[in-house]
Design a protein around this motif. Structure first.
Motif, PDB file in Angstrom:
ATOM      1  N   ASP A 222       7.047 -21.823  -8.911  1.00 53.18           N
ATOM      2  CA  ASP A 222       8.185 -21.242  -8.781  1.00 53.18           C
ATOM      3  C   ASP A 222       9.337 -21.598 -10.367  1.00 53.18           C
ATOM      4  O   ASP A 222       9.804 -22.303 -10.220  1.00 53.18           O
ATOM      5  CB  ASP A 222       8.946 -22.222  -7.672  1.00 53.18           C
ATOM      6  N   LYS A 224      11.707 -19.972 -11.155  1.00 50.42           N
ATOM      7  CA  LYS A 224      13.101 -18.564 -11.843  1.00 50.42           C
ATOM      8  C   LYS A 224      13.657 -20.027 -12.477  1.00 50.42           C
ATOM      9  O   LYS A 224      13.260 -21.655 -12.721  1.00 50.42           O
ATOM     10  CB  LYS A 224      12.728 -19.191 -10.185  1.00 50.42           C
ATOM     11  N   TRP A 255       6.054 -14.314 -11.296  1.00 54.80           N
ATOM     12  CA  TRP A 255       7.077 -14.311 -10.165  1.00 54.80           C
ATOM     13  C   TRP A 255       7.895 -15.080 -10.898  1.00 54.80           C
ATOM     14  O   TRP A 255       9.676 -14.141 -10.997  1.00 54.80           O
ATOM     15  CB  TRP A 255       6.168 -16.264  -9.866  1.00 54.80           C
ATOM     16  N   TYR A 256       7.713 -14.738 -12.228  1.00 56.60           N
ATOM     17  CA  TYR A 256       8.591 -15.162 -13.632  1.00 56.60           C
ATOM     18  C   TYR A 256      10.163 -13.922 -14.155  1.00 56.60           C
ATOM     19  O   TYR A 256      10.839 -13.758 -14.366  1.00 56.60           O
ATOM     20  CB  TYR A 256       7.812 -16.097 -14.541  1.00 56.60           C
ATOM     21  N   LEU A 259      11.324 -12.400 -10.919  1.00 56.46           N
ATOM     22  CA  LEU A 259      12.893 -13.296 -10.212  1.00 56.46           C
ATOM     23  C   LEU A 259      13.694 -13.215 -11.230  1.00 56.46           C
ATOM     24  O   LEU A 259      15.162 -13.954 -10.954  1.00 56.46           O
ATOM     25  CB  LEU A 259      12.540 -14.600  -9.466  1.00 56.46           C
ATOM     26  N   ASN A 260      13.158 -13.051 -12.558  1.00 61.21           N
ATOM     27  CA  ASN A 260      13.858 -13.759 -13.962  1.00 61.21           C
ATOM     28  C   ASN A 260      14.852 -12.275 -14.510  1.00 61.21           C
ATOM     29  O   ASN A 260      15.508 -12.223 -15.586  1.00 61.21           O
ATOM     30  CB  ASN A 260      13.658 -14.209 -14.841  1.00 61.21           C
TER      31      ASN A 260
END
Length: 340
Positions: A222, A224, A255-256, A259-260
Motif C-alpha cells: 500500500d 499510497k 499501486w503507487y 493511487l498517487n
C-alpha cells in the motif's frame, strides 16, 4: 524516564503514558480507532482494529492480523535502513474476528505527506521509487510461509461479489459505494478495462499463473501517499503494512502509480523506467522478465482499481486503457475483448 524504544507488550507501554488523546487521521476510512499518546516525554501513535470493525480487513481477507504476523516474523526489522516502519510494539487480544490488534508507533506526523492533491517534490518522489526498489531487492525471491495476502486476493479486493456484503451494511463505507458506482460506470467509459476486470475477477489465475513464473519479493502492498513521509535524513516513512505478502515487485509500483497519479512530479512512464533502473542498481537483472511482469501487473491493478478510473477524468482513464490494451495484447489476453 526511559523512552519506549524497545519492543514489548503494548499494554505495559501504555500504562506509562502521561497523556492519551483520541484522534481521527485525515485519510482514516476503515473503522480503526486511533490515539495520540505521550510516554516518557516522547510522542506515539496507537491504532486498534479487528475484522469485526474494519471493512478493509474483511474485503482483503485478513482474519489473522497480517501486520502482526509480519512483525512477529521479524520482516519489518529486516527492511533496509532507508525504510522506517515506525512500529514500537504490537499485541493481539481476543479471538476470531473480534480479536483486536493494537499497534504502538512513533508519532511521525510532522514528516508525513500532507493530505490533498499537491504534487510532491521531485526529489521526494525519486526517493520513494528508489526505496521501494531497495525494499524489493532486500527480499528478492522471498516466499510467504506465514499466511499473508495472496495475489488472487489483491486482484479481487474490490470485485463486485467481494464487496457485496459491505454494500448491505447499515452504513456503507464511502470507498465501497464508490467502487460499486465505478464498476457500473466502467463499461460505458472503457469496455476493454471492464471486460478485463470481469475476466480477472472470475479467473484470477489467468494473471497469477504467469506472474508465478516471474521473480517475487516481499510486498508492503500500500504505497499510497497517505502512508508515506520523509525524515530529515532522507529515510522513507512507510506506514500501514496491512496488505503484506509475496508477489511481483511491479505490483507495488503499479499501486503507487494508480493511487498517487495526481501527486506525481513526472509522467508514469518515467517513474516506471526509474523503478526498473533502481532494481538494476541493486544487482537485479530485469532483462528477461521485466516487460511481462509489468504488463501483468498493469492489467491486474485495473482489476483492483478500474472502478476508480471510471469515476475520474478522461485523460487518466485513457492512459490506463491504452497501456492495458497493449499489455493484454502482449500477454495474449486481448482476443475477444471489447476494444481489444
Amino acid at each position: 524516564m526511559t523512552p519506549a524504544t524497545a519492543a514489548g507488550p503494548v499494554r505495559e507501554l501504555l500504562a506509562r503514558a502521561a497523556s492519551r488523546e483520541s484522534v481521527l487521521p485525515a485519510d482514516a476510512r476503515a473503522g480503526a480507532a486511533y490515539e495520540r499518546v505521550t510516554i516518557g516525554g516522547d510522542a506515539y501513535f496507537v491504532k486498534r482494529l479487528s475484522p469485526a470493525s474494519d471493512w478493509i480487513m474483511r474485503i482483503t481477507g485478513d482474519h489473522v492480523h497480517r501486520p502482526y504476523l509480519v512483525w512477529q516474523a521479524g520482516i519489518m526489522a529486516r527492511a533496509p535502513r532507508c525504510i522506517d516502519h515506525t512500529v514500537v510494539a504490537m499485541e493481539v487480544d481476543g479471538e476470531g474476528d473480534h480479536a483486536v490488534l493494537t499497534m504502538l508507533m512513533r508519532d511521525v506526523g510532522d514528516s508525513l505527506i500532507p493530505p490533498g492533491d499537491t504534487v510532491v517534490p521531485a526529489g521526494q518522489h525519486e526517493n520513494f521509487i528508489a526505496h521501494m526498489a531497495a525494499l524489493g531487492a532486500a527480499f528478492w525471491e522471498w516466499d510467504d510461509s506465514i499466511g499473508l495476502t495472496t495475489m488472487a486476493q489483491r486482484l479481487r479486493f474490490f470485485a463486485p461479489d467481494n464487496i457485496a456484503a459491505e454494500l448491505d451494511a447499515a452504513e456503507v463505507p464511502a470507498p465501497i459505494a464508490a467502487a460499486a458506482a465505478g464498476w457500473d460506470a466502467l463499461p460505458g467509459r472503457s469496455p476493454l478495462l471492464s471486460d478485463l476486470a470481469r475476466l480477472v475477477h472470475a479467473r484470477p489465475e489467468i494473471l497469477t499463473g504467469p506472474l508465478a513464473g516471474t521473480p517475487r519479493t516481499f510486498l508492503h502492498g500500500d504505497w499510497k501517499m497517505g502512508n508515506l513521509g520523509t525524515h530529515p535524513d532522507g529515510r522513507t516513512i512507510l506506514l500501514d503494512w496491512a496488505y503484506p505478502g509475496s508477489g511481483p515487485a511491479c505490483w507495488d509500483l503499479c499501486w503507487y502509480l494508480a493511487l498517487n497519479r495526481a501527486r506525481l512530479p513526472e509522467p508514469k512512464e518515467a517513474a516506471i523506467s526509474r523503478f526498473q533502473a533502481a532494481l538494476e542498481e541493486h544487482g537485479i537483472d530485469t532483462g528477461r522478465w521485466w516487460q511481462r511482469q509489468l504488463d501483468l501487473c498493469m492489467i491486474g491493478i485495473m482489476a483492483t482499481f478500474g472502478w476508480e478510473k471510471a469515476l475520474g477524468d478522461a485523460a487518466e482513464l485513457s492512459w490506463w486503457h491504452d497501456w492495458v490494451a497493449g499489455a493484454a495484447a502482449r500477454c495474449g489476453l486481448g482476443a475477444g475483448l471489447a476494444g481489444g
